[in-house]
Design a protein around this motif. Structure first.
Motif, PDB file in Angstrom:
ATOM      1  N   TRP B 111      31.357 -14.967  76.070  1.00 50.29           N
ATOM      2  CA  TRP B 111      31.547 -16.351  75.611  1.00 50.29           C
ATOM      3  C   TRP B 111      31.653 -16.380  74.083  1.00 50.29           C
ATOM      4  O   TRP B 111      32.469 -17.102  73.527  1.00 50.29           O
ATOM      5  CB  TRP B 111      30.371 -17.233  76.048  1.00 50.29           C
ATOM      6  N   SER B 112      30.790 -15.589  73.417  1.00 50.47           N
ATOM      7  CA  SER B 112      30.833 -15.549  71.943  1.00 50.47           C
ATOM      8  C   SER B 112      32.194 -15.055  71.478  1.00 50.47           C
ATOM      9  O   SER B 112      32.751 -15.571  70.504  1.00 50.47           O
ATOM     10  CB  SER B 112      29.775 -14.601  71.382  1.00 50.47           C
ATOM     11  N   GLU B 115      34.716 -17.776  71.941  1.00 47.41           N
ATOM     12  CA  GLU B 115      34.492 -18.749  70.859  1.00 47.41           C
ATOM     13  C   GLU B 115      35.152 -18.270  69.571  1.00 47.41           C
ATOM     14  O   GLU B 115      35.814 -19.028  68.879  1.00 47.41           O
ATOM     15  CB  GLU B 115      32.984 -18.909  70.610  1.00 47.41           C
ATOM     16  N   ARG B 119      38.195 -19.950  67.363  1.00 46.24           N
ATOM     17  CA  ARG B 119      38.093 -20.303  65.938  1.00 46.24           C
ATOM     18  C   ARG B 119      39.232 -19.678  65.138  1.00 46.24           C
ATOM     19  O   ARG B 119      39.632 -20.191  64.108  1.00 46.24           O
ATOM     20  CB  ARG B 119      36.747 -19.847  65.381  1.00 46.24           C
ATOM     21  N   VAL B 137      32.280 -23.175  76.834  1.00 49.08           N
ATOM     22  CA  VAL B 137      33.357 -22.685  75.958  1.00 49.08           C
ATOM     23  C   VAL B 137      34.599 -23.572  75.886  1.00 49.08           C
ATOM     24  O   VAL B 137      35.483 -23.297  75.090  1.00 49.08           O
ATOM     25  CB  VAL B 137      33.787 -21.245  76.341  1.00 49.08           C
TER      26      VAL B 137
END
Lengths: 261, 192
Positions: B111-112, B115, B119, B137
């Motif tokens: 998920w990070s 993300e 970005r 997310v």
């Protein structure tokens, strides 16, 4: 193209077919070297035939050294196509490797072209090995001019068997079924061609067998190795080989599915 | 897509797409740095060994660079899949159930990464059966039932909009969640 990964410039062009084939070919070859059992088996089987038939008595009974050389090359190339190639394609299809490659910008045809190119290169290497071993064990006098001639016929033979192998993976989806049918087909044309051409199964079967893929290839091989004269039958056998490539190749491409489901 | 006609332009369309499909795989015999090199070439990138190492480091895979794909854990395989899907910094990243079958730590790690990709610009289209994932997310969630979009909104707006729906309240076990909205709108029967 410059190395753009670190930058923010986004590549907007698909790779050229040559670049795509180069990347795929390198990867296919690495896979081959790391899963070499089938390859070793394909190389060892013709070498084994040459080793066990190296005595002059055995050679005479088995139809002479050019026949044994032809038989060995045919055995190796059949094994490479009908067992090694079909299994590799069916297995990669089941795993979803082809589908993963197909969502990249590389032209789809380059995926299969790379697989076939790899097989052709391996077929040529195998033929070269068989020629060298034959000249040592069977004491065949292979001249410098025989090498390119034999390699060219091996190329034709590789394409005939690859077309048959392609039609097999085109018509069948499951890797298990492909493996079973591939093994059956490996033995069937070999035995039909060999036993038929030798005449031990009678004249009717002999006239049928000499038009089978193995029968036609063996006729061309033997004529090229100057055991028999290049006559009308050899020319027709050459035409038949191109026919096999076109027909089986068409079936293999027309019915091939990238997805095993 | 992005001004390119889909018909007859498969290669060009694919060059602006990054795809990680659940049902596909990589060549099990290749090491992960060989796979990154291969797919870099297929996206028309000439990746140097240094850049491959850097990309693997960013995905937390530098220690596994020599490992074969089949030797990786499920989480590492998914991280590699995401890395390769994103290798050419596509305009649109398609992720098909990227965290399916992963342990909680690997799921959070992925998920990070999603993300961080978001970005970096571009759009991400993610399909998932995990409403927790969608809530974590996604900016916008579309609920699809039998091939039709039945609602689209931000996760919070979907909850607010359907919190008083009797179908949602019937399946809710306390505070209404996105999962309650999903089950309420698509029905409680088990799907194949």
């Amino acid at each position: 193209m410059a190395d753009t990964y670190q930058g923010r410039i986004q590549p907007r062009s698909a790779p050229s077919p040559i670049k795509a084939i180069k990347s795929l070919f390198v990867a296919d070859f690495l896979v081959l070297t790391k899963s070499s059992r089938a390859l070793i088996a394909a190389i060892m089987s013709p070498v084994y035939v040459l080793v066990i038939s190296r005595s002059s008595k055995a050679q005479a009974k088995l139809g002479g050294s050019p026949f044994l050389l032809t038989l060995s090359v045919t055995l190796g190339l059949l094994s490479l196509s009908l067992i090694s190639y079909t299994l590799m394609v069916a297995r990669d299809r089941e795993r979803g490797v082809f589908q993963r490659l197909r969502v990249t910008p590389a032209p789809t045809w380059t995926i299969m072209a790379s697989c076939i190119l790899k097989q052709v290169v391996v077929s040529e290497v195998l033929t070269e090995i068989v020629l060298i071993v034959s000249s040592q064990l069977l004491h065949i006098n292979i001249t410098f001019a025989d090498y390119p001639k034999t390699m060219l016929i091996a190329l034709l033979e590789a394409f005939v068997f690859l077309a048959i192998a392609q039609s097999l993976v085109g018509l069948l989806k499951s890797a298990t079924t492909v493996s079973a049918v591939g093994s059956f087909l490996f033995a069937t044309p070999l035995l039909t061609g060999l036993l038929g051409v030798s005449g031990v199964l009678g004249e009717t079967f002999q006239s049928f067998a000499k038009w089978t893929p193995v029968g036609t290839i063996m006729a061309i091989f033997q004529a090229a190795l100057s055991q028999t004269q290049w006559d009308e039958h050899t020319s027709l056998a050459l035409l038949a080989c191109f026919g096999y490539i076109v027909v089986f190749g068409f079936i293999g491409v027309r019915y091939f599915k990238w997805d095993a489901r | 897509m992005a001004g390119i006609e889909g018909e007859g332009n498969r290669s060009r369309i694919n060059s602006i797409l990054g795809v990680a499909l659940q049902s596909t795989s990589f060549q099990a015999e290749l090491s992960i740095s060989q796979l990154v090199k291969l797919y870099g070439g297929l996206y028309n990138l000439d990746l140097s060994p240094k850049n491959i190492a850097l990309a693997l480091e960013r995905s937390g895979l530098s220690e596994e660079s020599r490992k074969r794909f089949k030797q990786l854990s499920g989480g590492q395989q998914q991280r590699l899949s995401l890395l390769i899907a994103n290798i050419a910094r596509p305009l649109l990243l398609l992720l098909d159930e990227p965290t399916s079958g992963l342990d909680p730590q690997s799921r959070r790690g992925l998920w990070s990464e999603i993300e961080s990709n978001r970005r970096g610009g571009g759009s991400i289209l993610l399909t998932t059966h995990s409403m927790e994932e969608a809530q974590s997310v996604c900016d916008r969630v579309a609920i699809i039932d039998h091939g039709k979009i039945i609602t689209v909104d931000t996760p919070q707006n979907l909850i607010t909009k359907h919190a008083s729906d009797p179908r949602v309240l019937k399946v809710s076990r306390g505070k209404v969640t996105l999962e309650d909205v999903f089950i309420g709108l698509t029905g409680g029967e088990i799907r194949g």
